[in-house]
Write an enzyme that holds these catalytic residues in place. Structure first.
Site, PDB file in Angstrom:
ATOM      1  N   ASP A  16     -27.961   5.731  35.869  1.00  0.00           N
ATOM      2  CA  ASP A  16     -27.933   7.044  35.241  1.00  0.00           C
ATOM      3  C   ASP A  16     -27.493   6.931  33.790  1.00  0.00           C
ATOM      4  OD1 ASP A  16     -25.173   6.867  35.211  1.00  0.00           O
ATOM      5  OD2 ASP A  16     -24.831   8.493  36.617  1.00  0.00           O
ATOM      6  N   GLY A  48     -22.729  12.449  33.343  1.00  0.00           N
ATOM      7  CA  GLY A  48     -21.932  12.775  32.168  1.00  0.00           C
ATOM      8  C   GLY A  48     -21.536  14.233  32.126  1.00  0.00           C
ATOM      9  N   HIS A  73     -27.037  14.725  38.600  1.00  0.00           N
ATOM     10  CA  HIS A  73     -25.769  15.412  38.851  1.00  0.00           C
ATOM     11  C   HIS A  73     -25.904  16.852  38.375  1.00  0.00           C
ATOM     12  CE1 HIS A  73     -23.091  11.561  38.750  1.00  0.00           C
ATOM     13  NE2 HIS A  73     -24.227  11.356  39.364  1.00  0.00           N
ATOM     14  N   GLU A  76     -21.262  20.118  39.276  1.00  0.00           N
ATOM     15  CA  GLU A  76     -19.969  19.454  39.411  1.00  0.00           C
ATOM     16  C   GLU A  76     -18.910  20.261  38.667  1.00  0.00           C
ATOM     17  OE1 GLU A  76     -17.781  15.158  38.490  1.00  0.00           O
ATOM     18  OE2 GLU A  76     -19.782  15.550  37.679  1.00  0.00           O
ATOM     19  N   ASP A 154     -18.416   8.401  44.826  1.00  0.00           N
ATOM     20  CA  ASP A 154     -18.618   8.579  43.390  1.00  0.00           C
ATOM     21  C   ASP A 154     -18.320   7.286  42.652  1.00  0.00           C
ATOM     22  OD1 ASP A 154     -19.321   9.724  41.033  1.00  0.00           O
ATOM     23  OD2 ASP A 154     -17.709  11.187  40.969  1.00  0.00           O
TER      24      ASP A 154
END
Length: 243
Positions: A16, A48, A73, A76, A154
């Site tokens: 990523d 990020g 992602h 989050e 993670d």
């Protein structure tokens, strides 16, 4: 390959790039993956800081055309709009984190209806203060509502955890396997969108000299690993005194 042949351990990689580094960082990362990535690279992700995902649509479209899964992602530290952006602009095959989805009932319905996997990392969420504490973590509610949730570590070195630790943390929140001996990783992987059976994994190749791509069965960030938990969990909450 040695781990697979000697210990029956299967590892798949998902490189990523940090979205806050911009489109150029994504393009450079994808170029490196396509030029040098081993056959065990199965997906592509943007992580990020949770900036808008739509500018990365072209990069992810190219990655998908090369046989990689879209595993961004989203949700989050951001809210449902970021998850919708990952779905609509990036064609997400699964959502990394996704805990910010729960305030949008239409999004929750979509995730449940499409059984789009949501990769939840409880310890990470606590360490990054995405959630203030275990009692406020949405994992039990996600399970109650029938979302396809996977359990993840993670970044183990950064957050001081591993997958076993995440099972323990989930247990402290009241999440339990619905029955002893529930489905293991291979069965979980086969339930994910587009995943292939164990005998088929590794047989898909894209037409590019010296490289190959297999279908995906696990997620993760750069050179970390990992997922996998039975989606058939119950969510009986623990007593209020339990921490």
């Amino acid at each position: 390959m040695q781990a697979e042949s000697e210990h029956d351990i299967t590892i798949r990689w998902v490189p990523d790039f940090p979205g806050d580094f911009g489109v150029a960082a994504g393009e450079a990362t994808l170029e490196a993956v396509l030029a040098c990535g081993p056959a065990s690279v199965v997906g592509f992700s943007v992580g990020g800081l949770e900036v808008d995902r739509e500018p990365f649509s072209g990069i992810v479209t190219r990655a998908r055309a090369e046989g990689l899964r879209s595993l961004p992602h989203a949700g989050e530290t951001g809210g449902p709009d970021r998850v919708w952006s990952a779905i609509r602009a990036l064609g997400a095959d699964r959502i990394g984190h996704g805990v910010g989805s729960m305030s949008d009932l239409a999004l929750v319905d979509y995730l449940r209806e499409h059984q789009l996997p949501v990769d939840v990392s409880p310890t990470s969420n606590l360490c990054t203060r995405s959630v203030p504490g275990l009692e406020e973590h949405p994992l039990p509610r996600m399970l109650e509502l029938g979302l396809l949730v996977t359990l993840n570590s993670d970044d183990p070195p950064m957050f001081g955890t591993d997958l076993t630790g995440e099972y323990r943390t989930a247990g402290r929140m009241g999440a339990r396997p619905s029955r002893p001996g529930g489905p293991g990783p291979q069965r979980c992987a086969r339930q994910l969108p587009g995943a292939e059976s164990e005998g088929q994994v590794g047989r898909r190749h894209r037409q590019h000299p010296g490289t190959a791509r297999s279908d995906f069965g696990a997620r993760r960030q750069a050179v970390t690993v990992q997922l996998l938990c039975p989606p058939q969990w119950t969510s009986a909450r623990p007593p209020a005194t339990r921490r």
